[in-house]
Design a protein around this motif. Structure first.
Motif, short mmCIF file in Angstrom:
data_model
loop_
_atom_site.label_atom_id
_atom_site.label_comp_id
_atom_site.label_asym_id
_atom_site.label_seq_id
_atom_site.Cartn_x
_atom_site.Cartn_y
_atom_site.Cartn_z
N GLN A 190 0.85 -1.18 0.00
CA GLN A 190 0.00 0.00 0.00
C GLN A 190 0.89 1.23 0.00
OE1 GLN A 190 -2.47 -1.50 3.54
NE2 GLN A 190 -3.94 -0.24 2.43
N GLU A 191 0.49 2.24 -0.76
CA GLU A 191 1.32 3.44 -0.80
C GLU A 191 0.49 4.70 -0.98
OE1 GLU A 191 4.07 3.65 -4.04
OE2 GLU A 191 2.70 2.64 -5.43
N ASP A 192 1.07 5.78 -0.48
CA ASP A 192 0.53 7.12 -0.68
C ASP A 192 1.28 7.69 -1.86
OD1 ASP A 192 -0.29 9.73 -0.64
OD2 ASP A 192 0.57 10.22 1.32
N GLY A 197 -1.44 11.87 2.39
CA GLY A 197 -1.71 11.24 3.68
C GLY A 197 -2.61 10.03 3.58
N CYS A 198 -3.16 9.78 2.39
CA CYS A 198 -4.01 8.61 2.15
C CYS A 198 -3.19 7.53 1.44
CB CYS A 198 -5.20 8.96 1.26
SG CYS A 198 -6.50 9.87 2.10
N LEU A 199 -3.39 6.30 1.87
CA LEU A 199 -2.82 5.18 1.13
C LEU A 199 -3.76 4.91 -0.04
CD1 LEU A 199 -1.81 2.96 4.19
CD2 LEU A 199 -0.28 4.28 2.71
N ASP A 208 4.88 -15.98 -6.33
CA ASP A 208 5.93 -15.86 -7.35
C ASP A 208 6.20 -14.40 -7.71
OD1 ASP A 208 6.26 -18.66 -7.58
OD2 ASP A 208 4.50 -18.76 -8.89
N ARG A 209 5.68 -13.48 -6.89
CA ARG A 209 5.87 -12.04 -7.07
C ARG A 209 5.14 -11.49 -8.28
NH1 ARG A 209 10.52 -10.37 -3.88
NH2 ARG A 209 11.61 -12.20 -3.05
N GLN A 210 4.17 -12.23 -8.80
CA GLN A 210 3.37 -11.75 -9.92
C GLN A 210 2.21 -10.91 -9.39
OE1 GLN A 210 3.57 -12.18 -13.42
NE2 GLN A 210 5.66 -12.89 -12.99
N LEU A 211 1.95 -9.78 -10.03
CA LEU A 211 0.86 -8.90 -9.64
C LEU A 211 -0.47 -9.57 -9.97
CD1 LEU A 211 -0.03 -6.09 -8.60
CD2 LEU A 211 0.10 -5.30 -10.97
N VAL A 212 -1.38 -9.66 -8.98
CA VAL A 212 -2.68 -10.27 -9.20
C VAL A 212 -3.82 -9.27 -8.99
CG1 VAL A 212 -1.90 -12.59 -8.64
CG2 VAL A 212 -2.82 -11.14 -6.83
N GLN A 213 -3.57 -8.18 -8.27
CA GLN A 213 -4.62 -7.19 -8.05
C GLN A 213 -3.98 -5.82 -7.83
OE1 GLN A 213 -7.62 -8.26 -5.16
NE2 GLN A 213 -8.15 -6.13 -4.75
N ASP A 214 -4.57 -4.81 -8.44
CA ASP A 214 -4.08 -3.44 -8.31
C ASP A 214 -5.30 -2.54 -8.12
OD1 ASP A 214 -2.85 -0.99 -8.42
OD2 ASP A 214 -1.76 -1.38 -10.28
N GLU A 215 -5.42 -1.91 -6.95
CA GLU A 215 -6.57 -1.05 -6.70
C GLU A 215 -6.09 0.35 -6.35
OE1 GLU A 215 -8.24 -1.72 -2.32
OE2 GLU A 215 -8.12 -3.62 -3.42
N GLY A 220 -9.12 10.91 -4.30
CA GLY A 220 -8.56 11.44 -3.07
C GLY A 220 -9.44 11.34 -1.85
N ASP A 221 -10.45 10.45 -1.86
CA ASP A 221 -11.29 10.32 -0.67
C ASP A 221 -10.84 9.17 0.24
OD1 ASP A 221 -12.03 8.11 -2.13
OD2 ASP A 221 -14.20 8.51 -2.07
N CYS A 222 -9.67 8.62 -0.06
CA CYS A 222 -9.06 7.54 0.74
C CYS A 222 -9.83 6.23 0.65
CB CYS A 222 -8.90 7.96 2.21
SG CYS A 222 -7.90 9.44 2.45
N VAL A 223 -10.66 6.07 -0.39
CA VAL A 223 -11.39 4.83 -0.62
C VAL A 223 -11.11 4.38 -2.05
CG1 VAL A 223 -13.66 3.71 -0.73
CG2 VAL A 223 -13.21 5.49 0.99
N SER A 224 -10.71 3.13 -2.20
CA SER A 224 -10.41 2.61 -3.54
C SER A 224 -11.67 2.61 -4.40
CB SER A 224 -9.86 1.18 -3.44
OG SER A 224 -8.60 1.18 -2.80
N ASP A 225 -11.53 3.06 -5.64
CA ASP A 225 -12.66 3.09 -6.56
C ASP A 225 -12.36 2.38 -7.88
OD1 ASP A 225 -11.33 5.14 -8.25
OD2 ASP A 225 -11.76 6.45 -6.55
N THR A 226 -11.13 1.96 -8.07
CA THR A 226 -10.75 1.25 -9.30
C THR A 226 -9.98 0.00 -8.92
OG1 THR A 226 -10.63 3.33 -10.54
CG2 THR A 226 -9.54 1.41 -11.50
N PHE A 227 -10.43 -1.15 -9.45
CA PHE A 227 -9.83 -2.44 -9.11
C PHE A 227 -9.47 -3.15 -10.41
CE2 PHE A 227 -12.94 -1.08 -6.06
CZ PHE A 227 -12.37 -1.33 -4.81
N VAL A 228 -8.21 -3.55 -10.51
CA VAL A 228 -7.73 -4.24 -11.72
C VAL A 228 -7.19 -5.60 -11.30
CG1 VAL A 228 -6.25 -4.13 -13.74
CG2 VAL A 228 -7.13 -2.01 -12.73
#
Length: 299
Positions: A190-192, A197-199, A208-215, A220-228
């Motif tokens: 998780q990163e800002d 100040g929001c992650l 295996d270090r493969q990316l499986v989800q990116d949200e 800027g409301d500190c709530v995820s709205d896009t999920f890949v």
């Protein structure tokens, strides 16, 4: 003792002893006006230099200073609580430069906390918490010399591997990046990304270090709205909250690099009620289905 010696001993100021009977004094004890031990100096290696000095307060051992390299300066100091035989704290100068590089806090003779000066600037910059067998549970590093932890690492005491890393790169007291690990492999990050100040971004990886989800949080409301979501390193699905009400209302499905289906929830429907099916180019809509009454079946 004679009567004179007995009286004199009550007012003695120092006592010299040859504890190993080699003909040389190796211990000198000094007394305060109340005849309680005030200080004791000891030569433990027989070189006629007193390298261990014990300091007492009100007759109770307060600290022990040790000069292990014979330069005339203490490089190890152990502190004691009144009436307790085991040290409660230790300071050490490992490189004999006159500065303390390590401070250890003990309970019952067991080291539970350590402070280290890793860059020899005279200030502690690494703080450790340990379990009762000496394994590190928590490590905090002051990475920029501001007196605050810039990196915090938590460890699994069984494997002794890191399970969480928290970075505060700007010193505002809020994490800029949190990494959670399994078997030493990052599984969630998780990163800002913009310093608000929001992650605002979270990535999930497989073993295996493969990316499986990116949200991500795009408004800027500190709530995820896009999920890949990914399969085999390629996008397999996207889910988007287009109106930022914390409910996903757009779904996209992919086959390799080609979008094959896009579904949306419109009106009073909370699940997809309009679907677009794309052709081989991933752009041309070949079929459109709509469920106007939200019963889950196309009309």
């Amino acid at each position: 003792l004679s009567r004179y010696d007995a009286i004199a001993s009550r007012f003695r100021k120092e006592q010299r002893e040859d504890t190993n009977h080699d003909g040389t004094v190796d211990t000198v004890t000094y007394f305060d006006p109340q005849n309680a031990i005030d200080r004791q100096e000891a030569d433990l290696d027989g070189n006629e230099t007193f390298e261990v000095i014990s300091i007492y307060e009100a007759g109770a051992l307060s600290r022990v200073e040790t000069d292990s390299n014979g330069d005339g300066k203490a490089d190890r100091v152990a502190y004691f609580e009144p009436g307790v035989e085991q040290a409660s704290g230790i300071e050490q100068d490992h490189d004999f430069d006159g500065s303390v590089e390590a401070r250890v806090q003990l309970e019952g003779g067991v080291a539970l906390k350590q402070e280290l000066d890793t860059n020899a600037d005279g200030q502690s910059d690494r703080f450790l918490e340990l379990d009762d067998v000496g394994r590190v549970l928590l490590q905090q590093d002051d990475t920029d010399g501001d007196g605050k932890p810039g990196l915090t690492v938590r460890f699994d005491p069984e494997t002794e591997q890191p399970i969480e890393q928290i970075a505060d790169s700007d010193g505002d007291g809020k994490p800029n990046r949190i990494t959670r690990l399994e078997a030493g492999v990052p599984r969630e990050v998780q990163e800002d990304s913009n310093g608000t100040g929001c992650l605002d971004r979270k990535q999930i990886f497989d073993a295996d270090r493969q990316l499986v989800q990116d949200e991500s949080d795009t408004n800027g409301d500190c709530v995820s709205d896009t999920f890949v979501y990914f399969e085999g390193g390629k996008v397999s699905r996207r889910e988007i909250d287009t109106n930022k009400n914390k409910v996903v209302d757009l779904w996209e499905y992919y086959d390799g690099d080609r979008k094959i289906v896009q579904a949306v929830a419109r009106g009073r429907c909370s699940r997809p009620n309009i679907a677009f099916f794309f052709g081989a180019d991933g752009q041309t809509i070949e079929v459109q289905e709509e469920d106007q009454n939200c019963n889950g079946s196309p009309d």
